[in-house]
Motif scaffolding. Structure first.
Motif, PDB file in Angstrom:
ATOM      1  N   THR A   1       2.349  -8.680   3.537  1.00 31.85           N
ATOM      2  CA  THR A   1       1.910  -9.724   4.455  1.00 31.85           C
ATOM      3  C   THR A   1       3.091 -10.367   5.170  1.00 31.85           C
ATOM      4  O   THR A   1       2.903 -11.287   5.950  1.00 31.85           O
ATOM      5  CB  THR A   1       1.140 -10.826   3.712  1.00 31.85           C
ATOM      6  N   ASN A   2       4.300  -9.869   4.905  1.00 27.65           N
ATOM      7  CA  ASN A   2       5.480 -10.452   5.547  1.00 27.65           C
ATOM      8  C   ASN A   2       5.386 -10.314   7.063  1.00 27.65           C
ATOM      9  O   ASN A   2       5.168  -9.232   7.597  1.00 27.65           O
ATOM     10  CB  ASN A   2       6.735  -9.743   5.017  1.00 27.65           C
ATOM     11  N   ILE A   3       5.577 -11.431   7.723  1.00 27.07           N
ATOM     12  CA  ILE A   3       5.412 -11.470   9.177  1.00 27.07           C
ATOM     13  C   ILE A   3       6.309 -10.456   9.887  1.00 27.07           C
ATOM     14  O   ILE A   3       5.924  -9.869  10.899  1.00 27.07           O
ATOM     15  CB  ILE A   3       5.660 -12.899   9.691  1.00 27.07           C
ATOM     16  N   PHE A   4       7.499 -10.214   9.319  1.00 24.42           N
ATOM     17  CA  PHE A   4       8.420  -9.290   9.982  1.00 24.42           C
ATOM     18  C   PHE A   4       8.035  -7.834   9.755  1.00 24.42           C
ATOM     19  O   PHE A   4       8.609  -6.937  10.349  1.00 24.42           O
ATOM     20  CB  PHE A   4       9.858  -9.548   9.532  1.00 24.42           C
ATOM     21  N   LEU A   5       7.084  -7.612   8.883  1.00 19.45           N
ATOM     22  CA  LEU A   5       6.591  -6.248   8.697  1.00 19.45           C
ATOM     23  C   LEU A   5       5.246  -6.065   9.399  1.00 19.45           C
ATOM     24  O   LEU A   5       5.026  -5.065  10.087  1.00 19.45           O
ATOM     25  CB  LEU A   5       6.435  -5.944   7.200  1.00 19.45           C
ATOM     26  N   VAL A   6       4.364  -7.032   9.227  1.00 18.75           N
ATOM     27  CA  VAL A   6       2.997  -6.795   9.712  1.00 18.75           C
ATOM     28  C   VAL A   6       2.904  -6.858  11.237  1.00 18.75           C
ATOM     29  O   VAL A   6       2.183  -6.063  11.843  1.00 18.75           O
ATOM     30  CB  VAL A   6       1.978  -7.771   9.073  1.00 18.75           C
ATOM     31  N   LEU A   7       3.628  -7.768  11.854  1.00 15.98           N
ATOM     32  CA  LEU A   7       3.510  -7.840  13.318  1.00 15.98           C
ATOM     33  C   LEU A   7       4.092  -6.600  13.993  1.00 15.98           C
ATOM     34  O   LEU A   7       3.438  -6.018  14.862  1.00 15.98           O
ATOM     35  CB  LEU A   7       4.138  -9.130  13.852  1.00 15.98           C
ATOM     36  N   PRO A   8       5.302  -6.155  13.589  1.00 13.24           N
ATOM     37  CA  PRO A   8       5.762  -4.889  14.183  1.00 13.24           C
ATOM     38  C   PRO A   8       4.819  -3.731  13.863  1.00 13.24           C
ATOM     39  O   PRO A   8       4.589  -2.871  14.717  1.00 13.24           O
ATOM     40  CB  PRO A   8       7.128  -4.667  13.521  1.00 13.24           C
ATOM     41  N   ALA A   9       4.265  -3.724  12.662  1.00 11.67           N
ATOM     42  CA  ALA A   9       3.352  -2.637  12.304  1.00 11.67           C
ATOM     43  C   ALA A   9       2.136  -2.636  13.235  1.00 11.67           C
ATOM     44  O   ALA A   9       1.743  -1.592  13.760  1.00 11.67           O
ATOM     45  CB  ALA A   9       2.913  -2.776  10.849  1.00 11.67           C
ATOM     46  N   GLY A  10       1.570  -3.815  13.440  1.00 15.55           N
ATOM     47  CA  GLY A  10       0.404  -3.914  14.317  1.00 15.55           C
ATOM     48  C   GLY A  10       0.743  -3.477  15.736  1.00 15.55           C
ATOM     49  O   GLY A  10      -0.008  -2.734  16.375  1.00 15.55           O
TER      50      GLY A  10
END
Lengths: 244, 364, 404, 285
Positions: B114-123
């Motif tokens: 759920t880390n923002i730096f992982l999920v937003l780039p993933a999306g």
């Protein structure tokens, strides 16, 4: 070797045969007129050369390359440029942007995104506009121009990419006599670096600027040669008489 | 009739061809009236200030609502880029929005990421990938695809994805994926409220500025040309289809970013999110606000969502009908969107000249 | 004032009137408490249900039931000496709209409890904003697939166990052993079928096939063909509208009923009877917690049915399949819990609701199973005869939900 | 053997239903270049009119006969008031007709209260051949679909009305010069397409029962069918509808229905990509 060689071009639309084995050869720095009565296939031949239509049969070579199957984009990148019969400037853009658009056509994607060529092209844009007597309207929308001016703008756009061959489909359509004269003057200087194929109804105009002529009738080549040769050709006189 | 007809044509410059008619003279008149007056920066400034102040004046639950609207505005931006600037009718923009939403929901559910730096780039990446695939398939090829094919192709894509999501049990089927845990930054959890609001507003501003940079670049000029007359652009030697595929993919990436924010903010994803309903909704936002102006997309989202919110409260039985009527009126009488009340055609299209100052000097 | 004769039309005009107050921020549908001189602030009850969209008929019925129950409680003096205020929000069969509107209930109106949601996907969408993020008590009133064990979420509709345990043996006895399970492809049928299959097999029956279709599938020729050619005795259907109408029709036309086949459908109530011509579903069996025909035998059912029809004449029926009975039961159980707790905070009410009972409700008494957050109730088996139901079986006592 | 016969009949009958629904959509798309997003709602209106007749105690067939005329008349009015403004811009037409469809659909939803309502068949029951039972009404739909198809074909190819219609839509200025009232022809074509949708709605409502989403259920399937068949002629979309309808009904016999459902669309889009002109290319009838 000639610059452009189109041979045995046929184009069939459903039941209508628009071209029936037509041919056209244009040398370097040659101004070549394409004439013939209405419906003789002039525009279709232009389109087949430019890539707007795919010929049913035949072969088009340009600078020693077979370009028959090339897309318009690929032809443009090979050095061919077209001005449509119907003016197709981009009406809501300024004249400046119309020309800029034509000039930057072969820039790389990164150059485009970061506008790297914008400053460098500025002088070229203004030169083109000045050359075609449109500089004072540079920041008007293209739609605001008169019909004749739009034709000039389009010729300017067609020349912007420094083509080896320019195809002009009825450049003087709808122009006044004075505008036609100016158009002729504007075209003369390009002869140093560019060949020209021109479809035109105005025979006086054609005679004034062309080196050679090809006459089409019912999709076939009726005659091809220098201007005096064609003028002396009786069958050509006949079809033009028939039309009159 | 001729007046509205010409107005309709203005909205669709790509289909204008080379006609000279009333539309042109009208356009010129507008151009001259507005030349030298800059409305757009003023509008942008007003919207920015309003957006920054919103949480201070709104009640809590309205801040949460506003967060949702900001996320949807980001989504609308993605569609505007594709339709308003490149003239590609994407009736399936929700496909990228929703698949990114599902993607991050799965990351959170199955891998606990759920880390923002992982999920937003993933999306973003999911949106980009899907857009590249669909855009590549629909737009590329030896012959340019027709506008109708692309619009119905994207529509069908979104429809099929919706049905796939409903049928695929791993994705929760009809029920979707509920109770997605909050997005995190280290130990901090982004729960709904002002913090989440300013986060998405910040993202919106950054993306907006990037889009603004892009559409005002020479690339943007090529897109403007493409929208007006694609054939002409191809004959100049532009790889028109590549340009379209690129902007389509960028749009998909932004939609993906918006979709992942949406999933975490709402706390659930469900099949509608990839489907035709949401795809059409984003078209409405941009149409209402005004396509081809970035700020129009944002304003349209705020208006449509705001009006729906209000109508569904007070005229619940008939609000879909009212929405339909409003939409029809805008299409008929304001095809350039509500922003066209303040913004002239000339400024909408803008100018790409190297020395913008000359424009004012040269203008009559 | 809350008028006894308040009709739907009046509500609409109230709406229009209320819109004048929008500028001040009052938006949702508030039915103010009847007494202004109450010593304490009113208790706020939130209803979130599908007032618009494809299942609006069910949502409107649920909202009507809520109005009826709240009015009764207020007439009887309110709760803890405080009046009740009802806040109704639309979930519009659109999860995204629903979440926004539920947030209004929680964050703006600060309701003390939310009841609502009809489909499982709606419950899934709104439970998090209510229970986890909203820290509010949530009652889900619809029959459903079970397995919902979220703290502070109470279910007052029938579960698979309640619908199958007595029903399936009856079907085997009155239909045959060969079952087909044609189903809409979503969570409820999948989960229900797992349970149904267990009951069928443990009672000596056999599942010939279990198949899932897109929710809006409307052509069932291959399914009907498999049913006929496999000589299926009982079609245990979980296909939902819009597919169910054409499906039953195709089955009928293929001669399924004529050959003695039995249709069974556990969500079928008085609303759904109209989807087909009566002869196409003659003998269809359903198992629910209430049928309108019970009003002939139960005076209490007759009373609430009459009260409902008086207040809300029209199309939105008081029926079990649309969660109207679960809504009634849920509100009454909650009332009992609040009375016992003596206060209104979530923890106290939940603790009391955990073992709340009501002596009378639609179909009979009901009680929560302690620690399970599900509800015991009486169950009835009915078959359709000429467009009406006839009760053919009833549970001896309260049936256990067997959940959590 | 009997099984195969039933299968063939069922697949054929669903194919016929799709053809019936796509007929009007195809005519409007092919002849006018408009992808009418409100077409599903015209189908819905046809169904609703039939239901109304039934609910008012009139014979059902009376409703079925009235439906195409009433919906056609509505189409004529809508064309004159709204659709006419969209001819220059097909995308705007999509959005405008979408809005129109939304208005109609939600109004009907309000009128029928969100219920699913049954309408009996004028010809009910089944035709029994040995142990097989074939729905009499589905059989009737196949017959009517065939008649309507042939009728439309003759109308467009053999009558002067059809000739003028095609002339107008192919070359409006030439048609005007030949003395044809082009606005009238546009209106008539749109009304004709709408009337076919109304007829489709009237005929299918006994099969599927009435609900507000009855028409939109078929819309995207219809568009895909038109594209697969080929825009530009009458016969193209009909062929496309036959293929899509048959495929949608046939695939569930051999694979999981959920997979079949998505597969139809994927196959169709891939087909259109590689054969953009569709099954039957070119203009004409």
């Amino acid at each position: 070797m000639p610059l452009l060689e189109a041979a045995g071009i046929s184009k069939i639309f459903g039941k209508l045969t628009a071209l029936d084995g037509a041919a056209l050869t244009v040398g370097e720095n040659e101004f070549h007129g394409l004439i013939g009565p209405n419906g003789s296939g002039k525009s279709t031949l232009m389109k087949c050369i430019a890539g707007a239509e795919v010929p049913t049969q035949g072969k088009v070579s340009f600078v020693n390359t077979d370009i028959t199957a090339f897309t318009p984009t690929e032809r443009a990148r090979a050095g061919m440029s077209l001005k449509f019969q119907i003016t197709s400037v981009l009406p809501s853009l300024t004249l400046y942007d119309n020309i800029l658009l034509a000039l930057q056509a072969q820039s790389s994607l990164l150059d485009l995104v970061f506008s790297r060529t914008r400053g460098a092209l500025h002088d070229q844009v203004m030169t083109m506009l000045t050359q075609f007597r449109l500089a004072d309207r540079a920041f008007d929308a293209a739609a605001a121009l008169s019909h004749g001016q739009q034709q000039w703008l389009e010729i300017a756009m067609a020349l912007a990419g420094k083509p080896k061959l320019l195809l002009l489909d009825e450049p003087t359509g709808g122009m006044s006599l004075e505008e036609r004269r100016v158009t002729g003057e504007l075209l003369q200087p390009i002869k140093q670096h560019c060949s020209l194929v021109i479809v035109e109804h105005d025979l006086d105009f054609i005679r004034d600027i062309c080196d050679r002529l090809t006459v089409l009738d019912q999709g076939k080549v009726l005659a091809s040669g220098t201007v005096p040769e064609i003028q002396a050709n009786t069958s050509v006189q006949e079809i033009y008489l028939r039309r009159a | 009739m001729s007046k509205s007809m010409s107005a309709v044509k203005q909205a669709i410059p790509a289909e204008l061809g080379g006609e000279t008619d009333v539309a042109m003279t009208e356009r010129v008149a507008i151009a001259q009236a507005v030349a030298g007056r800059k409305v757009l920066p003023v509008v942008e400034g007003v919207v920015l200030v309003a957006a920054l102040l919103a949480p201070l004046v709104l009640q809590d639950y309205l801040t949460v609502f506003a967060t949702r609207v900001v996320i949807l505005a980001l989504f609308a931006l993605s569609f505007d880029l594709v339709w308003g600037y490149a003239g590609i009718m994407s009736f399936g923009q929700a496909l990228f929005f929703g698949s990114a939403g599902y993607g991050v929901a799965l990351l959170a559910r199955d891998l606990d990421i759920t880390n923002i730096f992982l999920v937003l780039p993933a999306g973003t990446l999911i949106g980009l990938t899907f857009a590249l695939l669909l855009g590549g398939f629909l737009l590329l090829g030896r012959h340019p695809s027709s506008v109708i094919f692309v619009s119905l192709g994207t529509l069908t894509g979104s429809y099929a994805a919706d049905r796939l999501a409903r049928g695929w049990y791993y994705l929760g089927g009809q029920n979707g994926i509920p109770s997605i845990s909050s997005m995190t930054l280290g130990g901090y959890e982004f729960s709904e409220g002002p913090a989440f609001y300013y986060l998405v507003l910040g993202i919106l501003i950054v993306v907006y500025l990037l889009c603004r940079f892009l559409v005002r670049s020479q690339f943007g000029l090529a897109l403007a040309g493409l929208r007006e007359n694609e054939q002409r652009i191809a004959f100049f030697g532009y790889k028109a289809q590549h340009l379209k595929a690129i902007i389509f993919a960028i749009g998909g990436a932004i939609a993906g970013l918006a979709g992942s924010l949406y999933a975490f903010h709402e706390g659930f994803v469900w099949p509608n999110m990839v489907g035709v309903v949401v795809s059409t909704q984003v078209v409405l936002y941009v149409l209402f606000g005004g396509s081809g102006t970035l700020i129009g997309a944002v304003i349209g989202t705020v208006i449509v969502e705001g009006v729906s919110f209000w109508l569904s409260d007070n005229y619940r039985d008939i609000w879909p009908i009212i929405l339909g009527v409003l939409l029809l009126l805008v299409i008929l009488f304001r095809p350039l969107g509500l922003i066209s009340f303040v913004l002239g055609e000339r400024e909408r299209v803008g100018s790409f000249s190297a020395k913008r100052k000359e424009k004012r000097n040269a203008a009559p | 004032m809350f008028d006894r004769q308040l009709s739907r039309r009046r509500f609409l005009s109230n709406f229009a009137f209320a819109s004048g107050a929008v500028a001040t921020g009052v938006g949702s549908w508030v039915i103010p408490a009847p007494w202004a001189n109450a010593a304490e602030a009113p208790i706020k009850v939130g209803i979130a249900t599908d007032l618009t969209g494809p299942i609006a008929y069910a949502g409107n019925a649920d909202a009507n039931v809520a109005k009826m129950v709240i009015k009764d409680i207020n007439t009887a003096g309110g709760l803890l000496g405080r009046p009740l205020e009802l806040y109704i929000e639309d979930t519009a069969s659109n999860e995204s709209v629903a979440v926004g509107n539920v947030r209004k209930l929680i964050q703006r109106d600060k309701v003390d409890m939310v009841l609502g949601g009809i489909t499982s996907s709606m419950r899934n969408a709104i439970k998090d904003p209510i229970v986890a993020r909203g820290k509010t008590l949530y009652i889900y009133p619809q029959l459903y697939e079970g397995k919902e064990c979220t703290p502070f979420l109470f279910c007052t509709g029938p579960t698979p166990a309640q619908q199958c345990d007595e029903f399936i043996p009856w079907l085997i006895k009155n239909g045959g052993k060969k079952f087909a399970l044609p189903s809409a492809n979503y969570v409820w049928p999948h989960t229900l079928n797992v349970y149904a299959r267990k009951v069928i097999e443990s009672n000596g029956g056999e599942v010939v096939f279990e198949e899932y279709y897109p929710l809006d599938q409307i052509d069932f020729s291959s399914t009907v063909n498999r049913i006929i050619s496999n000589k299926v005795d009982v079609v245990f259907n979980t296909v939902i509208p819009p597919g169910v109408g054409p499906f039953f029709k195709q089955l009928y036309e293929a001669g399924f009923l004529k050959n003695g086949g039995r249709l069974a459908c556990v969500y079928y109530d008085e609303n759904t009877l109209n989807i087909n011509q009566a002869n196409e579903i003659e003998g269809l069996a359903s198992c629910l917690d209430y049928f309108k025909v019970l009003t002939k035998e139960n005076p209490f059912d007759a009373k609430i049915q009459a009260a409902y029809e008086k207040d809300f004449p029209g199309n939105f029926l008081f029926a079990a399949g649309s969660a109207a009975t679960g809504t009634y039961r849920g509100l009454k159980l909650w009332e009992a819990a609040v009375k016992e707790a003596g206060k209104i905070d979530r923890e106290s009410v939940a603790a009391a609701l955990d073992h709340a009972k009501i002596a009378e409700g639609p179909g009979g008494p009901a009680e929560m199973v302690p620690g399970k957050r599900h509800c015991k109730m009486k169950m009835y088996t009915a078959v359709a005869k000429g467009g009406n139901y006839e009760i053919v079986g009833r549970s001896d006592g309260l049936v256990d939900p067997k959940e959590c | 053997m009997a099984n195969a016969f039933v299968a063939a009949f069922e697949i054929l009958s669903f194919g016929a239903i799709i053809v019936l629904i796509v007929l009007g959509l195809g005519i409007i798309a092919s002849m006018m270049g408009i992808f009418n997003f409100a077409q599903g709602e015209f189908v819905l209106l046809g169904a609703y009119i039939t239901y109304l007749a039934y609910a008012k105690g009139l014979p059902i067939w009376a409703g079925m006969v009235a439906a195409p005329f009433l919906v056609g008349a509505l189409g004529f009015v809508l064309e004159a008031l709204i659709i006419r403004r969209f001819y220059a811009a097909p995308i705007v037409a999509m959005l405008g007709t979408y809005a129109l469809g939304l208005i109609i659909r939600e109004s009907v939803r309000g009128l029928i209260g969100g219920f699913y309502l049954t309408v009996p068949e004028p010809i009910g029951g089944s035709i029994d051949i040995g142990t097989m039972h074939i729905s009499a009404w589905r059989f009737t739909i196949i017959v009517i679909t065939l008649l309507v198809m042939v009728g439309c074909y003759l109308l467009l190819s053999r009558t002067s009305f059809g000739l003028r219609m095609r002339a107008t839509l192919e070359n409006p200025s030439l048609a005007r010069a030949s003395g044809i009232s082009t606005p009238l022809m546009y209106g008539a074509t749109f009304a004709f397409g709408s009337a076919l949708a109304g007829l489709a709605g009237a005929l299918i409502v006994p099969v599927f029962s009435l609900s507000a989403d009855l028409g939109i259920r078929f819309l995207i399937q219809g568009f895909v069918a038109v594209m697969v068949g080929g825009v530009g002629s009458f016969i193209g979309p009909v062929a496309g509808a036959g293929v899509i309808g048959t495929l949608s009904a046939a695939l569930p016999w051999i694979m999981a229905p959920v997979v079949a459902d998505v597969l139809v669309f994927v196959l169709a889009i891939a087909f259109i990509k590689f054969r953009p002109q569709g099954l039957i290319a070119g203009k004409g009838v």
